[in-house]
Write a protein that holds these residues in place. Sequence first.
Motif, short mmCIF file in Angstrom:
data_model
loop_
_atom_site.label_atom_id
_atom_site.label_comp_id
_atom_site.label_asym_id
_atom_site.label_seq_id
_atom_site.Cartn_x
_atom_site.Cartn_y
_atom_site.Cartn_z
N GLY A 109 -4.13 14.13 1.09
CA GLY A 109 -4.91 12.90 1.09
C GLY A 109 -4.48 11.95 2.20
O GLY A 109 -5.32 11.40 2.92
N LEU A 110 -3.18 11.76 2.35
CA LEU A 110 -2.67 10.87 3.39
C LEU A 110 -3.03 11.39 4.78
O LEU A 110 -3.44 10.62 5.65
CB LEU A 110 -1.15 10.75 3.26
CG LEU A 110 -0.45 9.85 4.29
CD1 LEU A 110 -0.98 8.43 4.22
CD2 LEU A 110 1.06 9.88 4.10
N ALA A 111 -2.91 12.69 4.98
CA ALA A 111 -3.23 13.28 6.28
C ALA A 111 -4.71 13.08 6.62
O ALA A 111 -5.06 12.64 7.73
CB ALA A 111 -2.88 14.77 6.28
N GLY A 116 -4.91 11.94 -7.69
CA GLY A 116 -5.87 13.04 -7.71
C GLY A 116 -7.28 12.52 -7.48
O GLY A 116 -7.58 11.35 -7.76
N SER A 117 -8.15 13.38 -6.97
CA SER A 117 -9.52 12.95 -6.66
C SER A 117 -10.28 12.47 -7.89
O SER A 117 -11.06 11.51 -7.81
CB SER A 117 -10.29 14.11 -6.01
OG SER A 117 -9.71 14.48 -4.78
N THR A 165 -3.12 6.87 -1.87
CA THR A 165 -3.36 6.71 -3.31
C THR A 165 -3.89 7.98 -3.96
O THR A 165 -3.47 8.36 -5.05
CB THR A 165 -4.33 5.55 -3.56
OG1 THR A 165 -3.83 4.36 -2.94
CG2 THR A 165 -4.50 5.29 -5.05
N VAL A 166 -4.81 8.65 -3.28
CA VAL A 166 -5.43 9.84 -3.89
C VAL A 166 -4.42 10.97 -4.05
O VAL A 166 -4.55 11.81 -4.95
CB VAL A 166 -6.66 10.29 -3.07
CG1 VAL A 166 -6.26 11.02 -1.79
CG2 VAL A 166 -7.58 11.18 -3.91
N ALA A 226 -10.52 8.88 1.08
CA ALA A 226 -10.14 9.87 0.07
C ALA A 226 -11.16 10.99 -0.07
O ALA A 226 -10.91 11.98 -0.76
CB ALA A 226 -9.95 9.18 -1.29
N VAL A 227 -12.32 10.85 0.57
CA VAL A 227 -13.40 11.84 0.42
C VAL A 227 -12.96 13.25 0.83
O VAL A 227 -13.19 14.22 0.09
CB VAL A 227 -14.65 11.39 1.20
CG1 VAL A 227 -15.65 12.53 1.35
CG2 VAL A 227 -15.32 10.21 0.48
N PRO A 228 -12.33 13.43 2.01
CA PRO A 228 -11.95 14.80 2.40
C PRO A 228 -10.93 15.44 1.46
O PRO A 228 -10.83 16.67 1.42
CB PRO A 228 -11.39 14.63 3.81
CG PRO A 228 -11.06 13.18 3.93
CD PRO A 228 -12.04 12.46 3.10
N HIS A 229 -10.15 14.65 0.71
CA HIS A 229 -9.19 15.22 -0.23
C HIS A 229 -9.88 16.12 -1.23
O HIS A 229 -9.40 17.20 -1.58
CB HIS A 229 -8.45 14.08 -0.94
CG HIS A 229 -7.42 14.53 -1.93
ND1 HIS A 229 -7.72 14.77 -3.26
CD2 HIS A 229 -6.09 14.76 -1.80
CE1 HIS A 229 -6.62 15.14 -3.89
NE2 HIS A 229 -5.62 15.14 -3.04
#
Length: 418
Positions: free
Chosen positions: A145-147, A298-299, A293-294, A344-347
């Motif tokens: 998520g951070l990446a 979690g998503s 945060t994600v 957070a969408v790509p997570h």
Amino acid sequence: MSRQDTRTLGLAALGGALEFYDFIIFVYFATVIGQLFFPPELPDWMKQIQTFGVFAAGYLARPLGGIIMAHFGDRLGRKRMFTLSILMMAISTLGMGLLPTYADIGLMAPVALLFLRLCQGAAIGGEVPGAWVFVSEHVPPDRVGLACGFVTCGLTVGILLGSLAATGLNLLFTEAEILERAWRLPFLLGGVFGLVAVYLRRWLEETPVFKALQQRKALSDELPLRVVIREHGQGVAISMALTGLLSAGIIVLILMTPSILQKFYGFDAATALQANSLATLFLSFGCILAGWTVDRLGSARFFTLFSPLLGIMALVMFLVLRTEPSWLYPLSALVGLSVGVIGAVPHAMVRAFPASVRFSGLSASYNLAYAVFGGMTPIAVTMMLQASVLAPAYYVLLFSAVGVGVGLYLRKSRRYDD
């Protein structure tokens, strides 16, 4: 994350920022391009329509370019396509800066401009999903998520750089000087920086995930997109729904809001654009915060809890500005921060597909959905504005509800969320 992971993130984000700058700079010089690349006898409104038609062509080319690059990314490697996308963008942008105008070569000028814009669209179609897949396969699972949030931050910085470049050019040069030759500078600068980014990406390594697939001979034997359509329909649906949320935040609250504030709320252009730059800056921070945060929530829980924030802040801003215009800057900052939810969408999207078809699944879903929403959103919001000045907030609220729905579904089906 290791030092190598950090370097990978930095190079990916830098390249993404420069590539998105190249893609978006066109719109900031639409008026100038209309005057230089179309017949002078055409009325101004017709020149603008044709110019924005060329701009829109870039969005139409995104799905095809993204799908083709993703296919080879799943078969030949992530790094090759990741580098190819920025090379295509750099050459196309450099070409725009060197193009002869209508006065020099007649109708060939707009034709050449359209061709280069299509190349830009194909390049950006491979860059965004390629960047998300590339960094997600490099970092530890609890830092995906951070990446991805960091890379998405880089893309938004590209929008900010385009805005600042346009503002700076108008401060340094007169209108006549810009029309004569100064308009070329942002394109030439973007092209040169893009080539520098291509060189820097030489130092990136192929993702460990793809190397493992090669060693195990686990790459897809058939067309990756066919596998995605046949076996991963739910992943496609999740990714397209979240792309709708992403596009609502970016298109309505970042790209459309300056003109809405001018036309319906009485703000002058300079004030509206300054507020927009502030919102974009806070959006960049918001993307990183959302990615951090994600990883912890979690998503499923993230989108259930934070998607409403985007719609609520949009509603608060447009409601308050009707009576308290002095709140423009703080509200713009808060709205920009809330749009950071998109970080957070790509997570969720990278988890919706197995590694063997991840690039194809994410790219097809994202680019097709963005092509649809990219064309539909401005038209829908403009029509809704005829009924209510709160239409932008209502539109964003609708997709905030979609984000909550995705979060609830992910909570029920743990297959798509870690």
